[in-house]
Design a protein around this motif. Structure first.
Motif, PDB file in Angstrom:
ATOM      1  N   ASN A 193     -24.404   3.591  11.012  1.00 43.90           N
ATOM      2  CA  ASN A 193     -24.313   3.926   9.008  1.00 43.90           C
ATOM      3  C   ASN A 193     -22.918   4.331   8.710  1.00 43.90           C
ATOM      4  OD1 ASN A 193     -25.362   3.288   7.571  1.00 43.90           O
ATOM      5  ND2 ASN A 193     -26.933   4.860   6.774  1.00 43.90           N
ATOM      6  N   CYS A 194     -22.311   5.114   9.382  1.00 42.13           N
ATOM      7  CA  CYS A 194     -20.883   6.125   9.052  1.00 42.13           C
ATOM      8  C   CYS A 194     -19.723   5.201   9.478  1.00 42.13           C
ATOM      9  CB  CYS A 194     -20.687   7.674   8.896  1.00 42.13           C
ATOM     10  SG  CYS A 194     -22.273   9.115   8.693  1.00 42.13           S
ATOM     11  N   LEU A 195     -19.726   4.796  10.315  1.00 43.58           N
ATOM     12  CA  LEU A 195     -18.695   4.048  10.577  1.00 43.58           C
ATOM     13  C   LEU A 195     -18.585   2.881   9.720  1.00 43.58           C
ATOM     14  CD1 LEU A 195     -18.953   3.947  14.149  1.00 43.58           C
ATOM     15  CD2 LEU A 195     -17.103   4.987  12.937  1.00 43.58           C
ATOM     16  N   GLY A 196     -19.731   2.661   9.218  1.00 41.19           N
ATOM     17  CA  GLY A 196     -19.496   0.945   8.005  1.00 41.19           C
ATOM     18  C   GLY A 196     -18.828   1.400   6.900  1.00 41.19           C
ATOM     19  N   ALA A 197     -18.194   2.459   6.229  1.00 33.25           N
ATOM     20  CA  ALA A 197     -17.283   2.684   5.888  1.00 33.25           C
ATOM     21  C   ALA A 197     -15.812   1.688   5.864  1.00 33.25           C
ATOM     22  CB  ALA A 197     -16.649   3.775   5.858  1.00 33.25           C
ATOM     23  N   GLY A 198     -15.759   2.156   7.305  1.00 28.11           N
ATOM     24  CA  GLY A 198     -14.190   1.563   7.649  1.00 28.11           C
ATOM     25  C   GLY A 198     -14.112   0.506   7.038  1.00 28.11           C
ATOM     26  N   TRP A 199     -15.143  -0.814   6.263  1.00 27.58           N
ATOM     27  CA  TRP A 199     -14.967  -1.906   5.497  1.00 27.58           C
ATOM     28  C   TRP A 199     -13.917  -1.568   4.513  1.00 27.58           C
ATOM     29  CZ3 TRP A 199     -15.334  -6.622   8.253  1.00 27.58           C
ATOM     30  CH2 TRP A 199     -15.985  -7.045   8.997  1.00 27.58           C
ATOM     31  N   ILE A 200     -14.035  -0.583   3.895  1.00 33.76           N
ATOM     32  CA  ILE A 200     -14.031  -0.452   2.343  1.00 33.76           C
ATOM     33  C   ILE A 200     -12.404  -0.102   3.211  1.00 33.76           C
ATOM     34  CG2 ILE A 200     -14.347   0.978   0.436  1.00 33.76           C
ATOM     35  CD1 ILE A 200     -17.180   1.071   0.805  1.00 33.76           C
ATOM     36  N   ALA A 201     -12.633   0.889   3.594  1.00 32.05           N
ATOM     37  CA  ALA A 201     -11.258   1.505   3.943  1.00 32.05           C
ATOM     38  C   ALA A 201     -10.285   0.233   4.145  1.00 32.05           C
ATOM     39  CB  ALA A 201     -11.303   2.879   5.374  1.00 32.05           C
ATOM     40  N   GLY A 202     -10.116  -0.576   5.152  1.00 33.10           N
ATOM     41  CA  GLY A 202      -9.438  -1.334   5.652  1.00 33.10           C
ATOM     42  C   GLY A 202      -9.829  -2.111   4.571  1.00 33.10           C
ATOM     43  N   ALA A 203     -10.115  -2.382   3.053  1.00 32.65           N
ATOM     44  CA  ALA A 203      -9.727  -3.309   2.113  1.00 32.65           C
ATOM     45  C   ALA A 203      -9.078  -2.780   1.397  1.00 32.65           C
ATOM     46  CB  ALA A 203     -11.030  -3.836   0.977  1.00 32.65           C
ATOM     47  N   ARG A 204      -8.985  -1.281   0.965  1.00 34.81           N
ATOM     48  CA  ARG A 204      -8.140  -0.650   0.230  1.00 34.81           C
ATOM     49  C   ARG A 204      -7.040  -0.500   0.960  1.00 34.81           C
ATOM     50  NH1 ARG A 204     -10.938   4.928  -1.174  1.00 34.81           N
ATOM     51  NH2 ARG A 204      -8.519   4.427  -3.151  1.00 34.81           N
ATOM     52  N   PHE A 205      -6.724  -0.749   2.267  1.00 34.34           N
ATOM     53  CA  PHE A 205      -5.414  -0.577   3.306  1.00 34.34           C
ATOM     54  C   PHE A 205      -4.503  -0.881   2.486  1.00 34.34           C
ATOM     55  CE2 PHE A 205      -3.363  -0.660   7.430  1.00 34.34           C
ATOM     56  CZ  PHE A 205      -2.356   1.174   7.257  1.00 34.34           C
ATOM     57  N   ASN A 206      -3.196  -0.561   2.468  1.00 37.01           N
ATOM     58  CA  ASN A 206      -2.313  -0.788   1.387  1.00 37.01           C
ATOM     59  C   ASN A 206      -2.436  -2.648   0.210  1.00 37.01           C
ATOM     60  OD1 ASN A 206      -0.490   0.272   3.285  1.00 37.01           O
ATOM     61  ND2 ASN A 206      -0.536  -1.079   4.879  1.00 37.01           N
ATOM     62  N   GLY A 207      -3.880  -2.144   0.056  1.00 39.28           N
ATOM     63  CA  GLY A 207      -4.263  -3.532  -1.273  1.00 39.28           C
ATOM     64  C   GLY A 207      -4.241  -4.739   0.064  1.00 39.28           C
ATOM     65  N   VAL A 208      -4.100  -4.667   0.912  1.00 40.83           N
ATOM     66  CA  VAL A 208      -4.767  -6.902   2.076  1.00 40.83           C
ATOM     67  C   VAL A 208      -5.807  -6.209   2.824  1.00 40.83           C
ATOM     68  CG1 VAL A 208      -3.326  -7.290   3.506  1.00 40.83           C
ATOM     69  CG2 VAL A 208      -1.626  -6.354   2.046  1.00 40.83           C
ATOM     70  N   LYS A 209      -6.666  -7.092   2.286  1.00 46.70           N
ATOM     71  CA  LYS A 209      -7.594  -7.980   2.718  1.00 46.70           C
ATOM     72  C   LYS A 209      -7.177  -8.332   3.485  1.00 46.70           C
ATOM     73  CE  LYS A 209      -9.670  -6.675  -1.652  1.00 46.70           C
ATOM     74  NZ  LYS A 209      -8.687  -6.041  -2.490  1.00 46.70           N
TER      75      LYS A 209
END
Length: 244
Positions: free
Chosen positions: A121-137
């Protein structure tokens, strides 16, 4: 409930997760909290362990806290809050088992299984981090499409020895194709994301098929959402290590 329903739950969750990353930060947080709640409630039912409500609350809160922290942490430490949420969740699981006392049924299985649920459940935050990373999705989209390919293959009611390699290959081919069409991500990193994501999802399919007895709706939902939610961290770290 039929086993293919797990894949359907996973596809619905995947669509909501990926779509939210293109809407707003608040949408990502909302979907993250909802996904964490589904995993938190469904995971103890899948494990068929006692104290479901208490343990479900711990798993859900740990995942929700990790998602919220990933949405509002300053760059570049998008996941700096995740270890704290993971640690607090694991400690809470142990405290609950201590309160239950010695000699309780399935105490060891409950402890280990719920700690695994907190981690997923905690690893799911990677989706949000990935979306915010450099603003590139783009990587979010590539990972989402490769996961969808693996899930669609997993719905087919064939033996695992056939579905597993097909699912990995399908995800591994879908990722670079999506990378070429929707972004400028190189073929090798995209293929790596697809293979790893596909491998994780087919492994969870095997885990579901090994589970004895019929699954209720909560167990199917939790098992369907958990791996889809957790693979977000894979996409994020591969994006950060191999592409950035």
């Amino acid at each position: 409930m039929k086993s293919w329903s797990i894949g359907v739950f996973g596809l619905v969750a995947l669509a909501a997760i990926v779509a939210s990353t293109f809407v707003s930060r608040e949408a990502m947080v909302g979907v993250g909290i909802a996904a964490s709640a589904v995993v938190g409630i469904g995971w103890p039912h899948f494990l068929a362990i006692p104290a479901k409500k208490t343990l479900a609350s711990v798993i859900a809160l740990a995942g929700a806290g990790s998602a919220v922290s990933a949405a509002y942490m300053t760059a570049p430490g998008f996941l700096d809050g995740t270890p704290a949420c993971l640690a607090l969740g694991v400690m809470a699981v142990f405290v609950i088992q201590l309160v239950r006392g010695t000699g309780q049924a399935q105490r060891l299985e409950s402890t280990l299984g719920c700690c695994a649920g907190v981690l997923l459940n905690c690893l799911g935050a990677g989706w949000i981090a990935g979306a915010r990373f450099n603003g590139v999705k783009e990587m979010v989209l590539v990972a989402g499409l490769s996961a969808a390919a693996a899930l669609l293959v997993g719905i087919i009611r064939w033996p695992d020895r056939i579905v597993a390699p097909i699912g990995v290959v399908a995800a591994g081919l879908m990722a670079p194709l999506a990378g070429l069409v929707f972004s400028d991500i190189a073929v090798v990193p995209a293929a790596l994301v697809g293979v790893v994501v596909g491998s994780v999802l087919v492994c969870f399919r095997r885990m579901a098929t090994l589970r004895r007895g019929r699954l209720n709706a909560l167990a199917s939902a939790g098992m369907g959402v958990a791996p889809v939610w957790a693979v977000g961290a894979i996409a994020y770290f591969i994006d950060k290590l191999l592409i950035y």
